[in-house]
Design an enzyme around this catalytic site. Structure first.
Site, PDB file in Angstrom:
ATOM      1  N   HIS A   1       4.705   6.259  11.682  1.00 21.06           N
ATOM      2  CA  HIS A   1       4.285   6.052  10.291  1.00 21.06           C
ATOM      3  C   HIS A   1       3.325   7.221  10.021  1.00 21.06           C
ATOM      4  CE1 HIS A   1       3.076   4.346   6.619  1.00 21.06           C
ATOM      5  NE2 HIS A   1       2.727   3.136   6.987  1.00 21.06           N
TER       6      HIS A   1
ATOM      7  N   LYS B   1      25.617  -4.603  -1.221  1.00 22.06           N
ATOM      8  CA  LYS B   1      27.082  -4.722  -1.314  1.00 22.06           C
ATOM      9  C   LYS B   1      27.764  -4.016  -0.156  1.00 22.06           C
ATOM     10  CE  LYS B   1      26.954  -4.543  -6.362  1.00 22.06           C
ATOM     11  NZ  LYS B   1      27.266  -3.643  -7.475  1.00 22.06           N
TER      12      LYS B   1
ATOM     13  N   ARG C   1       0.805  -1.220   0.000  1.00 19.74           N
ATOM     14  CA  ARG C   1       0.000   0.000   0.000  1.00 19.74           C
ATOM     15  C   ARG C   1       0.837   1.270   0.000  1.00 19.74           C
ATOM     16  NH1 ARG C   1      -3.064  -3.705   1.967  1.00 19.74           N
ATOM     17  NH2 ARG C   1      -1.129  -4.283   2.947  1.00 19.74           N
ATOM     18  N   THR C   2       1.726   1.371   0.987  1.00 23.70           N
ATOM     19  CA  THR C   2       2.421   2.637   1.193  1.00 23.70           C
ATOM     20  C   THR C   2       3.311   2.985  -0.002  1.00 23.70           C
ATOM     21  OG1 THR C   2       2.368   2.135   3.546  1.00 23.70           O
ATOM     22  CG2 THR C   2       3.820   3.921   2.857  1.00 23.70           C
TER      23      THR C   2
ATOM     24  N   ARG D   1      11.325   4.066   4.030  1.00 24.56           N
ATOM     25  CA  ARG D   1      10.822   3.100   5.019  1.00 24.56           C
ATOM     26  C   ARG D   1      12.021   2.276   5.463  1.00 24.56           C
ATOM     27  NH1 ARG D   1       5.661  -0.819   4.938  1.00 24.56           N
ATOM     28  NH2 ARG D   1       4.762   1.187   5.481  1.00 24.56           N
TER      29      ARG D   1
HETATM   30  C1  NCD Z   1       1.735  -0.907   8.413  1.00 27.62           C
HETATM   31  C2  NCD Z   1       3.227  -0.782   8.482  1.00 27.62           C
HETATM   32  O1  NCD Z   1       3.955  -1.231   7.611  1.00 27.62           O
HETATM   33  O2  NCD Z   1       3.651  -0.195   9.443  1.00 27.62           O
HETATM   34  N1  NCD Z   1       1.193  -1.134   7.142  1.00 27.62           N
HETATM   35  C3  NCD Z   1       1.017  -0.092   6.288  1.00 27.62           C
HETATM   36  O3  NCD Z   1       1.861   0.736   6.088  1.00 27.62           O
HETATM   37  N2  NCD Z   1      -0.186  -0.012   5.680  1.00 27.62           N
HETATM   38  C4  NCD Z   1       1.208  -1.867   9.398  1.00 27.62           C
HETATM   39  C5  NCD Z   1       1.601  -3.301   9.268  1.00 27.62           C
HETATM   40  O4  NCD Z   1       2.528  -3.661   8.575  1.00 27.62           O
HETATM   41  O5  NCD Z   1       0.934  -4.098   9.938  1.00 27.62           O
END
Ligand code: NCD
Length: 314
Positions: free
Chosen positions: A140, A90, A62-63, A112
Protein backbone atom coordinates in the site's frame (compact mmCIF):
# COMPACT_ATOMS: atom_id res chain seq x y z
CA UNK A 1 23.63 21.85 -4.95
CA UNK A 2 20.73 20.83 -7.20
CA UNK A 3 18.86 17.57 -6.75
CA UNK A 4 20.22 14.78 -8.93
CA UNK A 5 17.38 12.26 -8.57
CA UNK A 6 15.01 12.15 -11.51
CA UNK A 7 11.63 10.48 -11.22
CA UNK A 8 11.33 8.01 -14.08
CA UNK A 9 8.51 5.67 -12.99
CA UNK A 10 5.23 5.96 -14.80
CA UNK A 11 3.67 3.48 -12.34
CA UNK A 12 3.78 3.29 -8.54
CA UNK A 13 3.33 -0.38 -7.65
CA UNK A 14 5.31 -0.65 -4.42
CA UNK A 15 8.05 0.88 -2.30
CA UNK A 16 10.30 -2.20 -2.35
CA UNK A 17 11.53 -1.17 -5.83
CA UNK A 18 12.29 2.46 -4.94
CA UNK A 19 15.59 3.90 -3.77
CA UNK A 20 15.92 6.13 -0.73
CA UNK A 21 16.48 9.10 -3.06
CA UNK A 22 13.28 8.35 -4.98
CA UNK A 23 11.27 8.11 -1.76
CA UNK A 24 12.78 11.41 -0.59
CA UNK A 25 11.91 13.00 -3.93
CA UNK A 26 8.23 12.05 -3.44
CA UNK A 27 8.29 13.42 0.13
CA UNK A 28 9.89 16.67 -0.99
CA UNK A 29 7.37 17.04 -3.82
CA UNK A 30 4.56 16.38 -1.32
CA UNK A 31 5.99 19.11 0.91
CA UNK A 32 5.58 21.60 -1.90
CA UNK A 33 1.92 20.53 -2.26
CA UNK A 34 1.25 20.72 1.49
CA UNK A 35 0.65 24.47 1.50
CA UNK A 36 -2.24 23.94 -0.94
CA UNK A 37 -4.51 22.88 1.86
CA UNK A 38 -4.05 26.24 3.52
CA UNK A 39 -5.01 28.29 0.44
CA UNK A 40 -8.51 29.70 0.00
CA UNK A 41 -8.58 28.40 -3.60
CA UNK A 42 -7.29 24.84 -3.35
CA UNK A 43 -6.64 24.17 -7.04
CA UNK A 44 -3.62 24.03 -9.34
CA UNK A 45 -3.77 23.46 -13.10
CA UNK A 46 -1.05 20.77 -13.02
CA UNK A 47 -3.21 17.89 -14.33
CA UNK A 48 -5.72 19.92 -16.34
CA UNK A 49 -7.02 17.83 -19.23
CA UNK A 50 -5.91 14.56 -17.60
CA UNK A 51 -8.33 11.85 -16.55
CA UNK A 52 -7.90 9.76 -13.40
CA UNK A 53 -10.00 6.67 -12.72
CA UNK A 54 -10.37 5.36 -9.19
CA UNK A 55 -10.87 1.58 -9.57
CA UNK A 56 -11.67 0.28 -6.10
CA UNK A 57 -12.52 -3.40 -5.86
CA UNK A 58 -12.43 -3.24 -2.04
CA UNK A 59 -14.04 -0.87 0.44
CA UNK A 60 -12.22 2.30 1.33
CA UNK A 61 -12.98 5.65 2.91
CA UNK A 62 -9.68 7.44 3.42
CA UNK A 63 -7.67 6.23 0.47
CA UNK A 64 -10.38 6.62 -2.16
CA UNK A 65 -11.49 10.08 -1.05
CA UNK A 66 -7.90 11.18 -0.66
CA UNK A 67 -7.05 10.15 -4.25
CA UNK A 68 -10.23 11.82 -5.55
CA UNK A 69 -9.44 15.04 -3.74
CA UNK A 70 -5.77 14.94 -4.75
CA UNK A 71 -6.71 14.52 -8.42
CA UNK A 72 -9.31 17.25 -8.33
CA UNK A 73 -6.98 19.68 -6.55
CA UNK A 74 -4.64 19.20 -9.50
CA UNK A 75 -7.58 19.91 -11.87
CA UNK A 76 -7.84 16.38 -13.34
CA UNK A 77 -11.21 14.87 -14.25
CA UNK A 78 -12.00 11.91 -11.99
CA UNK A 79 -14.07 8.82 -12.77
CA UNK A 80 -15.22 6.80 -9.77
CA UNK A 81 -15.47 3.10 -10.48
CA UNK A 82 -16.94 0.58 -8.06
CA UNK A 83 -17.07 -3.16 -8.51
CA UNK A 84 -20.75 -3.55 -7.68
CA UNK A 85 -22.09 -0.90 -10.05
CA UNK A 86 -19.84 -1.86 -12.99
CA UNK A 87 -19.71 -4.60 -15.64
CA UNK A 88 -17.25 -6.49 -13.45
CA UNK A 89 -20.35 -7.83 -11.70
CA UNK A 90 -21.38 -9.15 -15.16
CA UNK A 91 -18.12 -11.08 -15.53
CA UNK A 92 -15.85 -8.58 -17.30
CA UNK A 93 -12.16 -9.13 -16.49
CA UNK A 94 -10.00 -6.54 -14.79
CA UNK A 95 -7.88 -6.00 -17.90
CA UNK A 96 -10.91 -5.65 -20.20
CA UNK A 97 -12.50 -3.15 -17.86
CA UNK A 98 -9.29 -1.13 -17.68
CA UNK A 99 -8.77 -1.25 -21.47
CA UNK A 100 -12.29 0.05 -22.01
CA UNK A 101 -11.69 2.89 -19.59
CA UNK A 102 -8.40 3.58 -21.35
CA UNK A 103 -10.25 3.79 -24.68
CA UNK A 104 -12.12 6.75 -23.15
CA UNK A 105 -8.79 8.51 -22.65
CA UNK A 106 -7.93 7.67 -19.05
CA UNK A 107 -4.37 8.76 -18.14
CA UNK A 108 -4.00 7.35 -14.61
CA UNK A 109 -5.61 4.25 -13.11
CA UNK A 110 -5.63 4.18 -9.30
CA UNK A 111 -6.40 0.62 -8.28
CA UNK A 112 -7.25 -1.18 -5.04
CA UNK A 113 -7.71 -4.93 -5.33
CA UNK A 114 -7.89 -7.92 -3.01
CA UNK A 115 -5.43 -9.82 -5.21
CA UNK A 116 -1.76 -9.03 -4.60
CA UNK A 117 -0.16 -8.34 -7.98
CA UNK A 118 -3.28 -6.90 -9.68
CA UNK A 119 -1.74 -3.41 -10.16
CA UNK A 120 1.46 -4.93 -11.62
CA UNK A 121 -0.56 -7.03 -14.04
CA UNK A 122 -2.52 -3.97 -15.09
CA UNK A 123 0.63 -1.92 -15.62
CA UNK A 124 1.80 -4.51 -18.15
CA UNK A 125 -1.50 -4.52 -20.02
CA UNK A 126 -2.41 -0.85 -20.48
CA UNK A 127 -0.59 2.34 -21.46
CA UNK A 128 -2.01 4.53 -18.71
CA UNK A 129 -0.07 5.16 -15.49
CA UNK A 130 -1.00 2.72 -12.72
CA UNK A 131 -0.97 3.68 -9.04
CA UNK A 132 -1.43 0.96 -6.42
CA UNK A 133 -3.94 1.96 -3.72
CA UNK A 134 -3.49 -1.36 -1.86
CA UNK A 135 -3.25 -4.89 -3.30
CA UNK A 136 -4.02 -7.90 -1.15
CA UNK A 137 -1.33 -8.42 1.51
CA UNK A 138 1.32 -7.05 -0.83
CA UNK A 139 1.80 -3.26 -0.67
CA UNK A 140 0.00 0.00 0.00
CA UNK A 141 2.69 2.42 -1.17
CA UNK A 142 0.90 5.74 -0.64
CA UNK A 143 0.12 4.70 2.96
CA UNK A 144 3.79 3.87 3.53
CA UNK A 145 4.73 7.24 2.05
CA UNK A 146 2.28 9.24 4.12
CA UNK A 147 3.46 7.42 7.24
CA UNK A 148 7.11 8.33 6.68
CA UNK A 149 6.08 11.83 5.59
CA UNK A 150 4.28 12.29 8.93
CA UNK A 151 7.24 11.00 10.96
CA UNK A 152 9.64 13.24 9.04
CA UNK A 153 7.33 16.21 9.58
CA UNK A 154 7.25 15.57 13.35
CA UNK A 155 10.86 14.51 13.90
CA UNK A 156 12.84 16.02 11.00
CA UNK A 157 14.30 12.67 9.96
CA UNK A 158 13.80 8.92 10.43
CA UNK A 159 17.52 8.26 10.81
CA UNK A 160 18.09 6.08 13.89
CA UNK A 161 14.47 6.15 15.08
CA UNK A 162 13.05 2.99 16.65
CA UNK A 163 9.66 2.19 15.18
CA UNK A 164 7.28 -0.56 16.30
CA UNK A 165 4.57 -1.86 13.99
CA UNK A 166 2.04 -3.77 16.06
CA UNK A 167 -0.64 -6.30 15.24
CA UNK A 168 -1.78 -8.23 12.23
CA UNK A 169 1.44 -8.10 10.23
CA UNK A 170 0.61 -11.22 8.22
CA UNK A 171 -2.42 -9.70 6.49
CA UNK A 172 -1.14 -6.14 6.29
CA UNK A 173 -0.02 -4.47 3.10
CA UNK A 174 0.54 -1.32 5.17
CA UNK A 175 3.17 -3.10 7.28
CA UNK A 176 5.11 -4.15 4.20
CA UNK A 177 5.15 -0.72 2.57
CA UNK A 178 6.00 0.85 5.94
CA UNK A 179 8.95 -1.49 6.46
CA UNK A 180 10.42 -0.67 3.04
CA UNK A 181 9.97 3.09 3.40
CA UNK A 182 11.04 3.35 7.06
CA UNK A 183 14.16 1.19 6.77
CA UNK A 184 15.27 2.87 3.54
CA UNK A 185 15.08 6.19 5.37
CA UNK A 186 17.28 4.89 8.21
CA UNK A 187 14.82 3.75 10.91
CA UNK A 188 15.04 0.48 12.84
CA UNK A 189 11.75 -1.38 12.64
CA UNK A 190 10.43 -4.01 15.05
CA UNK A 191 7.36 -5.99 14.04
CA UNK A 192 5.31 -6.87 17.12
CA UNK A 193 2.41 -9.29 17.39
CA UNK A 194 1.36 -12.84 18.18
CA UNK A 195 3.27 -15.53 16.24
CA UNK A 196 0.04 -16.48 14.46
CA UNK A 197 -0.12 -13.01 12.91
CA UNK A 198 3.52 -12.90 11.75
CA UNK A 199 4.07 -13.79 8.09
CA UNK A 200 6.36 -16.71 7.25
CA UNK A 201 8.33 -14.32 5.05
CA UNK A 202 9.28 -12.10 8.00
CA UNK A 203 12.89 -13.32 7.92
CA UNK A 204 13.28 -11.79 4.43
CA UNK A 205 12.49 -8.32 5.80
CA UNK A 206 15.15 -6.01 7.32
CA UNK A 207 13.41 -5.95 10.72
CA UNK A 208 13.46 -7.34 14.25
CA UNK A 209 10.51 -9.36 15.51
CA UNK A 210 8.99 -9.34 19.00
CA UNK A 211 6.05 -11.27 20.38
CA UNK A 212 5.91 -9.12 23.51
CA UNK A 213 4.82 -5.49 23.26
CA UNK A 214 5.56 -4.82 26.95
CA UNK A 215 9.16 -5.90 26.48
CA UNK A 216 9.87 -3.32 23.77
CA UNK A 217 7.45 -0.41 24.24
CA UNK A 218 9.87 1.63 26.36
CA UNK A 219 12.42 1.93 23.59
CA UNK A 220 10.08 3.00 20.78
CA UNK A 221 10.06 6.50 19.24
CA UNK A 222 7.07 5.69 17.04
CA UNK A 223 4.36 3.04 17.37
CA UNK A 224 2.08 2.14 14.45
CA UNK A 225 -0.99 0.16 15.50
CA UNK A 226 -2.53 -1.99 12.77
CA UNK A 227 -6.12 -3.08 12.48
CA UNK A 228 -6.86 -6.80 12.74
CA UNK A 229 -7.91 -7.60 9.19
CA UNK A 230 -10.90 -9.72 10.23
CA UNK A 231 -12.12 -9.86 6.62
CA UNK A 232 -8.91 -11.69 5.65
CA UNK A 233 -8.55 -14.08 8.56
CA UNK A 234 -9.21 -17.68 7.73
CA UNK A 235 -9.19 -19.42 11.13
CA UNK A 236 -8.78 -18.14 14.67
CA UNK A 237 -5.35 -16.53 15.05
CA UNK A 238 -5.84 -15.82 18.78
CA UNK A 239 -8.18 -17.21 21.44
CA UNK A 240 -10.30 -14.08 21.85
CA UNK A 241 -10.42 -10.43 20.93
CA UNK A 242 -10.15 -9.61 24.65
CA UNK A 243 -6.97 -11.59 24.96
CA UNK A 244 -5.50 -9.89 21.89
CA UNK A 245 -6.33 -6.50 23.39
CA UNK A 246 -4.81 -7.48 26.70
CA UNK A 247 -1.44 -8.36 25.17
CA UNK A 248 -1.22 -6.07 22.13
CA UNK A 249 -3.69 -3.22 22.60
CA UNK A 250 -2.29 0.29 23.07
CA UNK A 251 -3.82 1.27 26.39
CA UNK A 252 -3.28 4.32 28.61
CA UNK A 253 -1.51 2.00 31.00
CA UNK A 254 1.02 0.98 28.34
CA UNK A 255 1.43 4.62 27.32
CA UNK A 256 2.67 5.38 30.86
CA UNK A 257 5.66 3.16 30.11
CA UNK A 258 6.35 4.59 26.65
CA UNK A 259 8.60 7.57 25.87
CA UNK A 260 6.83 10.85 26.68
CA UNK A 261 6.99 12.03 23.07
CA UNK A 262 6.24 8.71 21.34
CA UNK A 263 4.28 9.21 18.11
CA UNK A 264 1.14 7.08 17.96
CA UNK A 265 0.04 6.15 14.44
CA UNK A 266 -2.74 4.10 12.87
CA UNK A 267 -3.61 3.76 9.17
CA UNK A 268 -7.35 3.60 9.92
CA UNK A 269 -10.01 2.41 10.14
CA UNK A 270 -9.61 2.18 13.92
CA UNK A 271 -11.28 -0.47 16.04
CA UNK A 272 -11.56 1.58 19.21
CA UNK A 273 -11.00 -0.50 22.30
CA UNK A 274 -9.42 -3.36 20.36
CA UNK A 275 -6.00 -2.40 19.02
CA UNK A 276 -6.09 1.06 20.56
CA UNK A 277 -7.96 2.72 23.44
CA UNK A 278 -9.99 5.79 22.54
CA UNK A 279 -8.08 7.95 25.01
CA UNK A 280 -4.82 7.07 23.25
CA UNK A 281 -6.23 7.46 19.73
CA UNK A 282 -7.51 10.94 20.62
CA UNK A 283 -4.64 11.80 22.97
CA UNK A 284 -1.72 14.25 22.62
CA UNK A 285 0.72 11.68 21.16
CA UNK A 286 -1.65 10.64 18.37
CA UNK A 287 -0.85 11.82 14.84
CA UNK A 288 -3.62 9.75 13.26
CA UNK A 289 -5.53 12.66 11.73
CA UNK A 290 -2.29 14.29 10.66
CA UNK A 291 -1.56 11.09 8.70
CA UNK A 292 -4.88 11.51 6.87
CA UNK A 293 -4.18 15.17 6.08
CA UNK A 294 -0.69 14.34 4.82
CA UNK A 295 -2.10 11.59 2.61
CA UNK A 296 -3.55 14.24 0.38
CA UNK A 297 -0.23 16.00 -0.26
CA UNK A 298 1.53 12.67 -0.80
CA UNK A 299 -1.08 11.51 -3.34
CA UNK A 300 -0.93 14.82 -5.19
CA UNK A 301 2.85 14.30 -5.44
CA UNK A 302 2.46 10.74 -6.72
CA UNK A 303 -0.14 11.69 -9.36
CA UNK A 304 2.06 14.57 -10.48
CA UNK A 305 5.27 12.51 -10.67
CA UNK A 306 3.84 9.53 -12.57
CA UNK A 307 2.21 11.87 -15.08
CA UNK A 308 5.49 13.69 -15.56
CA UNK A 309 7.35 10.39 -16.15
CA UNK A 310 4.76 9.25 -18.66
CA UNK A 311 5.02 12.57 -20.55
CA UNK A 312 8.82 12.22 -20.70
CA UNK A 313 8.48 8.65 -21.90
CA UNK A 314 5.84 9.46 -24.52
C1 NCD B 1 -5.56 0.08 5.25
C2 NCD B 1 -5.83 -0.79 4.05
O1 NCD B 1 -6.91 -0.76 3.47
O2 NCD B 1 -4.92 -1.49 3.70
N1 NCD B 1 -6.37 1.21 5.39
C3 NCD B 1 -6.10 2.33 4.68
O3 NCD B 1 -5.85 2.31 3.50
N2 NCD B 1 -6.09 3.49 5.36
C4 NCD B 1 -5.50 -0.70 6.50
C5 NCD B 1 -6.74 -1.40 6.95
O4 NCD B 1 -7.69 -1.58 6.22
O5 NCD B 1 -6.72 -1.81 8.12
Amino acid sequence: MGRKTQWTHKHLIGLSDLTREEIELILDTAKSFEEFSTRSIKKAPTLRGKVVVNMFFEDSTRTRNSFTLAASRLSADVIEFTKTSSSVSKGETLIDTARNLEAMGVDIVVIRHSAGGAPKLLSRSINACVVNAGDGYHEHPTQGLLDVYTIRQMRGSLEGLKIGIVGDIAHSRVARSDVYAMTKLGAQVTLIGPPTLMPASVCDLPVKVSYNLDAVIEELDVINMLRIQFERLGGNPFPSVREYSHFFGLTMDRMQRAKKDILVMHPGPINRGLEIESEVADGPNSVILRQVANGLAVRMAVLFLVTQASTLEG
